[in-house]
Design a protein around this motif. Structure first.
Motif, PDB file in Angstrom:
ATOM      1  N   GLY A  22       0.834  -1.189   0.000  1.00 15.58           N
ATOM      2  CA  GLY A  22       0.000   0.000   0.000  1.00 15.58           C
ATOM      3  C   GLY A  22       0.870   1.241   0.000  1.00 15.58           C
ATOM      4  O   GLY A  22       1.852   1.315   0.753  1.00 15.58           O
ATOM      5  N   THR A  23       0.548   2.203  -0.825  1.00 16.59           N
ATOM      6  CA  THR A  23       1.352   3.417  -0.929  1.00 16.59           C
ATOM      7  C   THR A  23       0.451   4.650  -1.068  1.00 16.59           C
ATOM      8  O   THR A  23      -0.759   4.533  -1.263  1.00 16.59           O
ATOM      9  CB  THR A  23       2.292   3.377  -2.155  1.00 16.59           C
ATOM     10  N   ILE A  24       1.072   5.811  -0.992  1.00 17.44           N
ATOM     11  CA  ILE A  24       0.383   7.082  -1.198  1.00 17.44           C
ATOM     12  C   ILE A  24       1.175   7.865  -2.245  1.00 17.44           C
ATOM     13  O   ILE A  24       2.379   8.087  -2.082  1.00 17.44           O
ATOM     14  CB  ILE A  24       0.293   7.882   0.118  1.00 17.44           C
ATOM     15  N   SER A  25       0.526   8.245  -3.324  1.00 22.11           N
ATOM     16  CA  SER A  25       1.180   9.028  -4.377  1.00 22.11           C
ATOM     17  C   SER A  25       0.907  10.516  -4.159  1.00 22.11           C
ATOM     18  O   SER A  25      -0.233  10.915  -3.924  1.00 22.11           O
ATOM     19  CB  SER A  25       0.673   8.617  -5.758  1.00 22.11           C
ATOM     20  N   VAL A  26       1.950  11.313  -4.266  1.00 21.48           N
ATOM     21  CA  VAL A  26       1.824  12.775  -4.224  1.00 21.48           C
ATOM     22  C   VAL A  26       2.238  13.284  -5.602  1.00 21.48           C
ATOM     23  O   VAL A  26       3.409  13.196  -5.990  1.00 21.48           O
ATOM     24  CB  VAL A  26       2.703  13.390  -3.122  1.00 21.48           C
ATOM     25  N   ILE A  27       1.269  13.797  -6.361  1.00 26.00           N
ATOM     26  CA  ILE A  27       1.506  14.252  -7.733  1.00 26.00           C
ATOM     27  C   ILE A  27       1.569  15.771  -7.752  1.00 26.00           C
ATOM     28  O   ILE A  27       0.632  16.452  -7.306  1.00 26.00           O
ATOM     29  CB  ILE A  27       0.383  13.774  -8.671  1.00 26.00           C
ATOM     30  N   THR A  28       2.667  16.316  -8.251  1.00 30.60           N
ATOM     31  CA  THR A  28       2.783  17.764  -8.429  1.00 30.60           C
ATOM     32  C   THR A  28       2.079  18.135  -9.733  1.00 30.60           C
ATOM     33  O   THR A  28       2.415  17.624 -10.809  1.00 30.60           O
ATOM     34  CB  THR A  28       4.254  18.200  -8.475  1.00 30.60           C
ATOM     35  N   VAL A  29       1.101  19.024  -9.640  1.00 30.41           N
ATOM     36  CA  VAL A  29       0.200  19.295 -10.762  1.00 30.41           C
ATOM     37  C   VAL A  29       0.594  20.599 -11.447  1.00 30.41           C
ATOM     38  O   VAL A  29       0.887  21.598 -10.772  1.00 30.41           O
ATOM     39  CB  VAL A  29      -1.258  19.387 -10.251  1.00 30.41           C
ATOM     40  N   PRO A  30       0.604  20.637 -12.781  1.00 30.23           N
ATOM     41  CA  PRO A  30       0.846  21.893 -13.492  1.00 30.23           C
ATOM     42  C   PRO A  30      -0.133  22.985 -13.063  1.00 30.23           C
ATOM     43  O   PRO A  30      -1.258  22.705 -12.643  1.00 30.23           O
ATOM     44  CB  PRO A  30       0.649  21.514 -14.959  1.00 30.23           C
ATOM     45  N   ALA A  31       0.286  24.222 -13.174  1.00 28.35           N
ATOM     46  CA  ALA A  31      -0.484  25.341 -12.631  1.00 28.35           C
ATOM     47  C   ALA A  31      -1.783  25.594 -13.377  1.00 28.35           C
ATOM     48  O   ALA A  31      -2.716  26.183 -12.820  1.00 28.35           O
ATOM     49  CB  ALA A  31       0.373  26.605 -12.643  1.00 28.35           C
ATOM     50  N   SER A  32      -1.892  25.180 -14.628  1.00 29.69           N
ATOM     51  CA  SER A  32      -3.115  25.411 -15.399  1.00 29.69           C
ATOM     52  C   SER A  32      -3.258  24.318 -16.447  1.00 29.69           C
ATOM     53  O   SER A  32      -2.265  23.638 -16.781  1.00 29.69           O
ATOM     54  CB  SER A  32      -3.082  26.785 -16.079  1.00 29.69           C
ATOM     55  N   PRO A  33      -4.460  24.151 -16.998  1.00 32.48           N
ATOM     56  CA  PRO A  33      -4.651  23.100 -18.019  1.00 32.48           C
ATOM     57  C   PRO A  33      -3.709  23.204 -19.207  1.00 32.48           C
ATOM     58  O   PRO A  33      -3.282  22.180 -19.748  1.00 32.48           O
ATOM     59  CB  PRO A  33      -6.110  23.290 -18.438  1.00 32.48           C
ATOM     60  N   ILE A  34      -3.364  24.427 -19.614  1.00 31.48           N
ATOM     61  CA  ILE A  34      -2.526  24.574 -20.805  1.00 31.48           C
ATOM     62  C   ILE A  34      -1.093  24.109 -20.563  1.00 31.48           C
ATOM     63  O   ILE A  34      -0.329  23.929 -21.521  1.00 31.48           O
ATOM     64  CB  ILE A  34      -2.522  26.038 -21.310  1.00 31.48           C
ATOM     65  N   GLN A  35      -0.713  23.900 -19.297  1.00 25.58           N
ATOM     66  CA  GLN A  35       0.647  23.472 -18.987  1.00 25.58           C
ATOM     67  C   GLN A  35       0.765  21.958 -18.801  1.00 25.58           C
ATOM     68  O   GLN A  35       1.837  21.457 -18.472  1.00 25.58           O
ATOM     69  CB  GLN A  35       1.141  24.188 -17.724  1.00 25.58           C
ATOM     70  N   PHE A  36      -0.329  21.217 -19.028  1.00 25.13           N
ATOM     71  CA  PHE A  36      -0.280  19.775 -18.803  1.00 25.13           C
ATOM     72  C   PHE A  36       0.544  19.042 -19.856  1.00 25.13           C
ATOM     73  O   PHE A  36       0.836  17.851 -19.695  1.00 25.13           O
ATOM     74  CB  PHE A  36      -1.697  19.196 -18.739  1.00 25.13           C
ATOM     75  N   GLY A  37       0.955  19.732 -20.902  1.00 24.66           N
ATOM     76  CA  GLY A  37       1.831  19.090 -21.862  1.00 24.66           C
ATOM     77  C   GLY A  37       3.170  18.700 -21.260  1.00 24.66           C
ATOM     78  O   GLY A  37       3.856  17.823 -21.780  1.00 24.66           O
ATOM     79  N   ARG A  38       3.527  19.348 -20.152  1.00 24.96           N
ATOM     80  CA  ARG A  38       4.800  19.040 -19.507  1.00 24.96           C
ATOM     81  C   ARG A  38       4.653  17.972 -18.414  1.00 24.96           C
ATOM     82  O   ARG A  38       5.632  17.635 -17.745  1.00 24.96           O
ATOM     83  CB  ARG A  38       5.402  20.303 -18.892  1.00 24.96           C
ATOM     84  N   LEU A  39       3.443  17.443 -18.235  1.00 26.49           N
ATOM     85  CA  LEU A  39       3.227  16.423 -17.207  1.00 26.49           C
ATOM     86  C   LEU A  39       4.050  15.178 -17.525  1.00 26.49           C
ATOM     87  O   LEU A  39       3.958  14.619 -18.611  1.00 26.49           O
ATOM     88  CB  LEU A  39       1.742  16.049 -17.132  1.00 26.49           C
ATOM     89  N   SER A  40       4.845  14.738 -16.574  1.00 26.01           N
ATOM     90  CA  SER A  40       5.677  13.550 -16.768  1.00 26.01           C
ATOM     91  C   SER A  40       5.527  12.617 -15.564  1.00 26.01           C
ATOM     92  O   SER A  40       4.994  13.001 -14.520  1.00 26.01           O
ATOM     93  CB  SER A  40       7.154  13.941 -16.925  1.00 26.01           C
ATOM     94  N   GLN A  41       6.034  11.407 -15.724  1.00 23.36           N
ATOM     95  CA  GLN A  41       5.990  10.455 -14.624  1.00 23.36           C
ATOM     96  C   GLN A  41       6.809  10.940 -13.436  1.00 23.36           C
ATOM     97  O   GLN A  41       6.555  10.556 -12.290  1.00 23.36           O
ATOM     98  CB  GLN A  41       6.496   9.083 -15.087  1.00 23.36           C
ATOM     99  N   GLY A  42       7.741  11.818 -13.687  1.00 22.75           N
ATOM    100  CA  GLY A  42       8.544  12.389 -12.606  1.00 22.75           C
ATOM    101  C   GLY A  42       7.754  13.267 -11.656  1.00 22.75           C
ATOM    102  O   GLY A  42       8.257  13.636 -10.586  1.00 22.75           O
ATOM    103  N   ALA A  43       6.526  13.626 -12.038  1.00 20.18           N
ATOM    104  CA  ALA A  43       5.684  14.433 -11.157  1.00 20.18           C
ATOM    105  C   ALA A  43       5.146  13.632  -9.976  1.00 20.18           C
ATOM    106  O   ALA A  43       4.584  14.200  -9.041  1.00 20.18           O
ATOM    107  CB  ALA A  43       4.517  15.026 -11.944  1.00 20.18           C
ATOM    108  N   VAL A  44       5.315  12.297 -10.031  1.00 15.99           N
ATOM    109  CA  VAL A  44       4.783  11.412  -8.997  1.00 15.99           C
ATOM    110  C   VAL A  44       5.874  11.062  -7.990  1.00 15.99           C
ATOM    111  O   VAL A  44       6.927  10.526  -8.359  1.00 15.99           O
ATOM    112  CB  VAL A  44       4.221  10.114  -9.614  1.00 15.99           C
ATOM    113  N   ARG A  45       5.597  11.375  -6.725  1.00 16.17           N
ATOM    114  CA  ARG A  45       6.459  10.923  -5.636  1.00 16.17           C
ATOM    115  C   ARG A  45       5.654   9.935  -4.788  1.00 16.17           C
ATOM    116  O   ARG A  45       4.462  10.139  -4.570  1.00 16.17           O
ATOM    117  CB  ARG A  45       6.935  12.098  -4.794  1.00 16.17           C
ATOM    118  N   THR A  46       6.325   8.893  -4.304  1.00  9.19           N
ATOM    119  CA  THR A  46       5.624   7.815  -3.615  1.00  9.19           C
ATOM    120  C   THR A  46       5.996   7.772  -2.142  1.00  9.19           C
ATOM    121  O   THR A  46       7.190   7.757  -1.793  1.00  9.19           O
ATOM    122  CB  THR A  46       5.952   6.458  -4.262  1.00  9.19           C
ATOM    123  N   VAL A  47       4.976   7.745  -1.315  1.00  7.12           N
ATOM    124  CA  VAL A  47       5.147   7.577   0.125  1.00  7.12           C
ATOM    125  C   VAL A  47       4.798   6.134   0.464  1.00  7.12           C
ATOM    126  O   VAL A  47       3.718   5.649   0.100  1.00  7.12           O
ATOM    127  CB  VAL A  47       4.228   8.538   0.918  1.00  7.12           C
TER     128      VAL A  47
END
Length: 582
Positions: A200-225
């Motif tokens: 069991g884990t908890i994911s903390v995803i850093t989210v782009p500031a606006s919808p137009i910036q989601f093109g930069r969303l990568s798997q690196g945005a996910v940190r796992t607790v």
């Protein structure tokens, strides 16, 4: 006589009469339980809070989890409701009167994620959350032990923005209030045959500031607790329940110890400052506290129990033929599902809906009825064991097998059961300020006595009518979710009851002296139904309250506060208007 309301089906949309079942007439006779002292006091004078059903959307799909978790987007007046049966999110639009209409659907299958994976057939949608024009969706893999996804959509046109891979069985997710993070509770349940058990884990995803910036969303945005530290020498806090078979992680998964695989994150809530997440670990009877900036586990604390020998009375038998509430020598393990947070005098508090849950995977079951031969009761603690094991007493009551056993004497010196049949309030570091004890069950019994509910409603089941007392031997009304609303300077907890259905409201402005306010239910107990008769299901109303969303007046299309309730058995989503008059 019909109690509740009868729905009239018109296509996909059902219209409700304006007068729901209420319970205000019985409020004066109920008392507030102060957990720190166990003393009951009369409820203080309070504003009159009422809920009125504005409208209901019906999927027409019954007993198949077609309406589970709702989330609201104020920028588009859209409700997003998990439809687990279809593997999609239903999109409902609220008009100026708060009536929902189905306007679209967002399937999960076929969506590509940043790691190159694609959501395949059989995937299950579990949760939704909205912030700043973006919808986040938790998606479970078709093989639940494999890693799932979090997908993102633009709410303005429902366009797909992208997705990332998260842990096994993402069961709940939540945007932080500032929209910077999405926190995902990856439950990591074992395989159905208990052949493997992911961590069991908890994911903390850093989210782009606006919808137009989601093109930069990568798997690196996910940190796992994770909880691996407790397998590497960190002492597990007292009362955190770790139990059951020790089976390996699924093939291809990283190795993890027994504790890390045993702890199963269930539900996420986030403090108002956006810095701290609280995650319920239901079966472990604990809460994990996560620092979002560092994506680290701050603390882990156990929730404790409700002692039914002193903290309240309950009906523990489905074979006693009556409402028979009394003290019993049993401790209820709180085991919350939904949890919520609010601030009191500058401090974060956590409110828990103490549902309870058993583990039943493969041949493993962690409990049984007390009369089962495995439960040999210690004579010193239970000199009346024979009487307790009668069906009319505790014989049919479901108790937990791994707690309370005295190995030296070979008998049970204490008895523990699933859930707390109510709610509790804790500080951010785990001090319990309040436990509702028997307030829920007592309120329902009082409403029956007052004639506002039929007798059949007492500890009724959600999947059948005429089920009086059927849930007494298990978890009672079964609180499933809790939402917090702030109205005219007061704070209210809206508690969804899965089995009987409906919502019970409590004033929790003073966390040490919460008190009952009212109860509403759109269920008509006079209507018979079964899975082969959809007309009966539809006429019976809302069945099986699962998830809720509170909409403040400032974000509401009606300019009044609303409560949205998704009902998994009836497949309906009802919008309630909340009024408060002094």
């Amino acid at each position: 006589m019909a109690f509740g309301t009868t729905l009239t089906l018109t296509g996909e949309q059902m219209s409700l009469p304006k007068r729901p079942l209420t319970a205000s007439a019985a409020a004066a006779g109920l008392a507030a339980l102060i957990a720190t002292s166990g003393v009951a006091t009369a409820a203080p004078a309070q504003p009159a809070l009422t809920l009125e059903a504005l409208g209901t959307h019906a999927t027409g799909i019954f007993d198949a989890s077609a309406a589970e978790i709702p989330a609201f987007d104020p920028s588009t007046n859209q409700l997003f409701v998990v439809n687990a049966q279809s593997g999609a999110v239903d999109v409902l639009t609220l008009d100026g009167e708060g009536v929902p209409a189905h306007t679209g659907s967002l399937p999960a299958v076929g969506r590509a994620a940043a790691d190159g994976s694609v959501v395949a057939e059989g995937a299950v949608v579990n949760s939704v959350s909205v912030s700043r024009g973006v919808l986040a969706v938790a998606v479970e893999h078709s093989d639940k032990v494999e890693h799932g996804w979090t997908l993102f959509f633009r709410t303005s046109d429902l366009g797909y923005l992208g997705g990332v891979r998260v842990g096994s069985l993402p069961d709940s997710l939540k945007f932080s209030p500032d929209g910077r993070f999405v926190v995902v509770a990856n439950e990591g349940e074992p395989a159905d045959d208990f052949s493997s058990d992911p961590e069991g884990t908890i994911s903390v995803i850093t989210v782009p500031a606006s919808p137009i910036q989601f093109g930069r969303l990568s798997q690196g945005a996910v940190r796992t607790v994770d909880f691996r530290a407790y397998d590497d020498g960190t002492e597990l806090p007292d009362g955190v329940r770790v139990f059951g078979p020790d089976v390996a992680a699924p093939e291809g998964h990283a190795e993890a110890g027994y504790v890390a695989r045993n702890l199963e994150p269930e539900f996420v809530t986030i403090a108002g400052n956006g810095n701290t997440a609280f995650v319920s670990l239901q079966e472990a009877n604990a809460v994990a506290v996560v620092d979002l900036k560092s994506a680290t586990l701050s603390s882990l604390w156990a929730l404790g129990y409700v002692d039914w020998s002193v903290d309240g009375e309950l009906d523990a038998s489905d074979r006693d033929g009556a409402i028979n509430r009394q003290h019993w020598p049993v401790k209820g393990v709180l085991m919350p599902d939904g949890i919520a947070t609010y601030t009191y005098r500058g401090s974060d508090l956590v409110v828990t809906a103490n549902e309870g849950d058993a583990r039943e995977w493969g041949d493993f079951v962690d409990g049984d009825r007390l009369k089962d031969k495995q439960f040999v009761l210690c004579e010193e603690e239970f000199p009346n064991a024979g009487e307790l094991k009668r069906d009319e007493s505790l014989g049919r009551y479901n108790v937990i097998s791994d707690l309370g056993f005295d190995a030296e004497r070979g008998c049970y010196s204490e008895l523990y059961s699933y859930g707390g049949r109510g709610f509790a309030i804790f500080t951010a570091d785990g001090e319990r300020l309040f436990n509702s004890g028997d307030m829920v069950e007592r309120a329902i019994a009082d409403l029956i006595e007052a004639g506002e509910l039929p007798e059949d409603a007492f500890n009724a089941n959600h999947s059948e009518q005429g089920s009086f007392d059927k849930r007494s031997d298990d978890k009672g009304a079964e609180p499933e979710d809790v939402q917090i609303g702030h109205l005219q300077g007061r704070t209210y907890a809206f508690l969804g009851l899965e089995r009987i259905g409906g919502v019970m409201v409590f004033d929790i402005t003073d966390p040490r002296d919460a008190h009952y306010v009212t109860y509403v239910n759109n269920r008509d107990f006079s209507v018979s139904y079964d899975e082969d008769e959809p007309e009966g299901f539809a006429a019976a109303g809302d069945l099986g309250a699962e998830g809720m969303a509170f909409i403040p007046a400032s974000e509401s299309p009606t300019h009044t506060p609303l409560l949205v309730v998704a009902n998994e058995v009836s497949g309906t989503t009802t919008v309630w208007e909340i009024s408060l008059k002094r």
